[in-house]
Design an enzyme around this catalytic site. Structure first.
Site, PDB file in Angstrom:
ATOM      1  N   GLU A  51       0.876  -1.138   0.139  1.00  0.00           N
ATOM      2  CA  GLU A  51      -0.028  -0.245  -0.056  1.00  0.00           C
ATOM      3  C   GLU A  51       0.492   1.402  -0.252  1.00  0.00           C
ATOM      4  O   GLU A  51       0.344   2.205  -0.074  1.00  0.00           O
ATOM      5  CB  GLU A  51      -0.946   0.208   1.140  1.00  0.00           C
ATOM      6  CG  GLU A  51      -1.780  -0.997   1.075  1.00  0.00           C
ATOM      7  CD  GLU A  51      -1.707  -2.331   2.165  1.00  0.00           C
ATOM      8  OE1 GLU A  51      -2.650  -3.151   2.216  1.00  0.00           O
ATOM      9  OE2 GLU A  51      -0.413  -2.666   1.990  1.00  0.00           O
ATOM     10  N   PHE A 113     -11.065  -6.919  14.052  1.00  0.00           N
ATOM     11  CA  PHE A 113     -10.316  -7.319  13.264  1.00  0.00           C
ATOM     12  C   PHE A 113      -9.728  -6.235  12.652  1.00  0.00           C
ATOM     13  O   PHE A 113     -10.894  -5.651  11.184  1.00  0.00           O
ATOM     14  CB  PHE A 113     -10.763  -9.116  13.015  1.00  0.00           C
ATOM     15  CG  PHE A 113      -9.543  -9.003  12.064  1.00  0.00           C
ATOM     16  CD1 PHE A 113      -8.340  -9.335  11.900  1.00  0.00           C
ATOM     17  CD2 PHE A 113     -10.187  -9.414  10.370  1.00  0.00           C
ATOM     18  CE1 PHE A 113      -7.624 -10.692  11.249  1.00  0.00           C
ATOM     19  CE2 PHE A 113      -8.684  -9.756   9.475  1.00  0.00           C
ATOM     20  CZ  PHE A 113      -7.892 -10.415   9.578  1.00  0.00           C
ATOM     21  N   GLN A 114      -8.438  -6.143  11.937  1.00  0.00           N
ATOM     22  CA  GLN A 114      -8.041  -5.540  11.195  1.00  0.00           C
ATOM     23  C   GLN A 114      -8.784  -3.586  10.968  1.00  0.00           C
ATOM     24  O   GLN A 114      -8.535  -2.992  10.105  1.00  0.00           O
ATOM     25  CB  GLN A 114      -8.005  -5.864  10.059  1.00  0.00           C
ATOM     26  CG  GLN A 114      -7.161  -6.882   9.619  1.00  0.00           C
ATOM     27  CD  GLN A 114      -7.465  -7.334   7.952  1.00  0.00           C
ATOM     28  OE1 GLN A 114      -8.003  -6.795   7.590  1.00  0.00           O
ATOM     29  NE2 GLN A 114      -6.231  -7.596   7.815  1.00  0.00           N
ATOM     30  N   LYS A 163     -17.707  -1.006   5.510  1.00  0.00           N
ATOM     31  CA  LYS A 163     -17.366  -1.021   4.878  1.00  0.00           C
ATOM     32  C   LYS A 163     -19.204  -1.496   4.653  1.00  0.00           C
ATOM     33  O   LYS A 163     -19.703  -1.705   3.052  1.00  0.00           O
ATOM     34  CB  LYS A 163     -17.294  -3.109   5.697  1.00  0.00           C
ATOM     35  CG  LYS A 163     -17.465  -4.155   4.449  1.00  0.00           C
ATOM     36  CD  LYS A 163     -17.203  -5.872   4.858  1.00  0.00           C
ATOM     37  CE  LYS A 163     -17.397  -7.029   4.434  1.00  0.00           C
ATOM     38  NZ  LYS A 163     -17.221  -8.385   4.484  1.00  0.00           N
ATOM     39  N   MET A 471      24.491   9.001   1.652  1.00  0.00           N
ATOM     40  CA  MET A 471      24.633   9.845   1.650  1.00  0.00           C
ATOM     41  C   MET A 471      24.553   9.888   3.594  1.00  0.00           C
ATOM     42  O   MET A 471      25.731  10.899   4.297  1.00  0.00           O
ATOM     43  CB  MET A 471      22.865  10.618   2.086  1.00  0.00           C
ATOM     44  CG  MET A 471      23.654  12.388   2.846  1.00  0.00           C
ATOM     45  SD  MET A 471      24.341  12.971   1.696  1.00  0.00           S
ATOM     46  CE  MET A 471      23.125  13.751   0.046  1.00  0.00           C
TER      47      MET A 471
END
Length: 563
Positions: A51, A113-114, A163, A471
């Site tokens: 993502e 959940f999640q 959802k 760097m």
């Protein structure tokens, strides 16, 4: 009015906002949305491999095309994986709409959940964010989100949808007008302040313009050129402002800051009037604030009033859109002969040549970037990660038009280069796009090579492979007594990795191989990876040490000149 599900309403709204491409990754709570996607064939969904890549692709798409980028993720870890990309967009003022799904309304706040409070998490790194609790509110929310993202000072807006809201039905009504009482960006500059700015510039003997990212987002390059030419004012840019003023123009003097041109830093420190346009006087550009040219009169033109006086005392603030402010300012400016001031800068540049590439038997990145510039005639779009290769891409490729250098500035996000290059290529499909990568940053998001294959994108990938966090190694060498700790990077064989994805790859180890490799890559119809094995000890110069003033810029030491 027609009844639609929340998913249908969302996708219909995206189409009406002109969205053609969505960068996303499916998951449980957004399955109702993905189930609906085939009903909207004009919306192209790009399946990323992480993502964070979706957010960077949306960002690169926006920067290259000038349109709003869109990314999509599921709840919990899907949403939190977007955070780095959203923060990158926020610091660099990129217009982006990030859409996430969340658990059903009945489970919100119950650690289902999640579940993650992504609205709370993203609040400090977005212009605005929404939690949409009813399907009937989706249309207005999307309309407002895109308006906020692209207007005023651009930035990311987050929209979170549970959802069951995707599944809920509601009457669809497209809001033709938007009325946000608390959001009224000032676009017209105050006439009195513009007059004061003009007076100060007309009286100045050593004025200088510092042009920032706002010139690019404000589509105001032509207005800036007209102003500079009329008053004969030298122009330097911030790193993200590169390309906002043509770099081959006689009044262009490169970019300033930590790894900017020596003469640009000295000119900024010597000017009697500093005109900051569409930039925020940040520490990376200005060095130690307390010692930045204390005698200069600072004129600051910016659309965001929060930036005025934030870092440096501003004598003359002008809040407004550069597209409107610059013509009004130009009209009030006198024509000047500033040959003496320009000659002084030219002499500093001649005596301290920041862009001179020394002769060496070793393969160094500066030569690779310069070869790329010469072969592409400066017409390619370069997308970089963060570190040494980023600075060399800014120094040794010369950009005559906006949106040709895409890079993470404010957040300094390693791993930005490959996914952002994918987004840039999709946003400007006819452009020649090069991802200029560090070997370490490339490994952070290299899984997005799969997207190049899936979408058949002709992105050219050039890895400056020195086996180090370049760097960090440079800082450890210069400021930590060469105490090199956790800075050497073990790598895979990048050519074999690319070939495993079905991507052509070339390994380049000598100077004589550079030009043929670049030419082959340009002629190849498809993604190709060039693994340049460069000098491990090469450093970026000039350099303003952290916490130092621009007047303390240091150049390449003698020992490196003869290496």
């Amino acid at each position: 009015m027609v009844r639609m599900t929340g998913s249908q309403i969302l996708l219909e709204c995206l189409q009406r906002e002109g969205v053609s491409t969505i960068f996303g990754y499916p998951g449980g709570v957004v399955l109702p949305l993905y189930d609906t996607l085939p009903q909207f064939p004009a919306l192209r969904h790009v399946l990323v491999r992480h993502e964070q890549g979706a957010a960077h692709m949306a960002d690169g798409y926006a920067r290259a095309s000038g349109e709003v980028g869109v990314c999509l993720a599921t709840s919990g870890p899907g949403a939190t994986n977007l955070v780095t990309g959203i923060a990158t967009s926020f610091l660099d003022s990129t217009p982006m709409v990030a859409i996430t799904g969340n658990v059903a309304r009945t489970l919100l706040g119950k650690d289902g959940f999640q579940e993650a409070d992504i609205t709370g998490i993203t609040q400090p790194i977005t212009k605005h964010n929404y939690l949409v609790m009813r399907a009937e509110n989706i249309a207005m929310t999307v309309r407002e989100a895109f308006h906020i993202a692209r207007s005023g000072r651009p930035g990311p807006v987050h929209v979170d949808i549970p959802k069951d809201v995707f599944q809920e039905e509601a009457e669809f009504e497209w809001p033709e007008e938007i009325n946000l009482r608390g959001y009224r960006p000032t676009t017209k500059g105050h006439a009195g302040m513009i007059r004061r700015a003009a007076d100060a510039i007309n009286k100045a003997k050593r004025p200088i313009i510092i042009s920032g990212h706002g010139i690019i987002w404000g589509d105001s390059s032509d207005e800036l050129v007209e102003l500079a030419e009329k008053a004969q004012i030298p122009v330097i840019t911030t790193f993200l402002g590169i390309g906002g003023f043509p770099e081959t123009h006689p009044l262009s003097y490169g970019f300033l800051g930590m790894h900017g041109m020596y003469h640009a830093n000295m000119a900024a420190d010597e000017a009697d009037v500093v005109i900051g346009i569409g930039m925020r006087f940040d520490d990376r550009a200005m060095g130690r604030f307390n010692d930045f040219n204390p005698d200069a009169t600072i004129v600051h033109i910016d659309i965001d009033p929060a930036e005025i006086g934030k870092n440096l005392p501003t004598a003359i603030p002008v809040v407004g859109h550069v597209k409107r402010v610059l013509p009004e300012l130009t009209e009030r400016l006198d024509e000047h002969d500033r040959s003496q001031w320009l000659g002084w800068i030219d002499k500093v540049e001649e005596e301290h040549p920041s862009l001179e590439i020394r002769e060496t038997r070793r393969l160094i990145p500066q030569e690779i970037v310069r070869t790329l510039y010469e072969e592409t005639n400066g017409k390619a779009t370069l997308v970089t990660g963060v570190g040494q290769h980023q600075m060399w891409a800014g120094q040794h490729y010369f950009y005559d038009s906006p949106r040709k250098l895409v890079s993470s500035g404010g957040l300094g996000t390693m791993g930005f280069e490959l996914p952002a290059a994918i987004g840039a290529q999709m946003g400007m499909p006819e452009s020649e796009v090069w991802a200029i990568c560090g070997d370490a940053g490339f490994q952070m998001t290299m899984q997005e090579l799969a997207v190049c294959v899936d979408e058949r994108l002709p992105v050219k990938i050039a890895i400056m492979n020195n086996g180090y966090l370049g760097m960090v190694r440079q800082w450890q060498e210069l400021f930590y007594d060469e105490n090199f700790v956790s800075v050497a990077v073990t790598q895979p064989d990048f050519c074999k990795l690319a070939e495993a994805y079905g991507i052509r790859a070339l390994r380049i180890e000598s100077k004589s191989e550079v030009l043929p490799a670049v030419q082959e890559a340009r002629n190849y119809d498809g993604p190709i990876l060039l693994d340049f094995h460069v000098d491990q000890d090469e450093n970026v110069w000039p350099m303003v040490p952290a916490g130092a003033a621009l007047s303390e810029t240091i150049e390449m030491p003698e020992k490196e000149l003869v290496r």
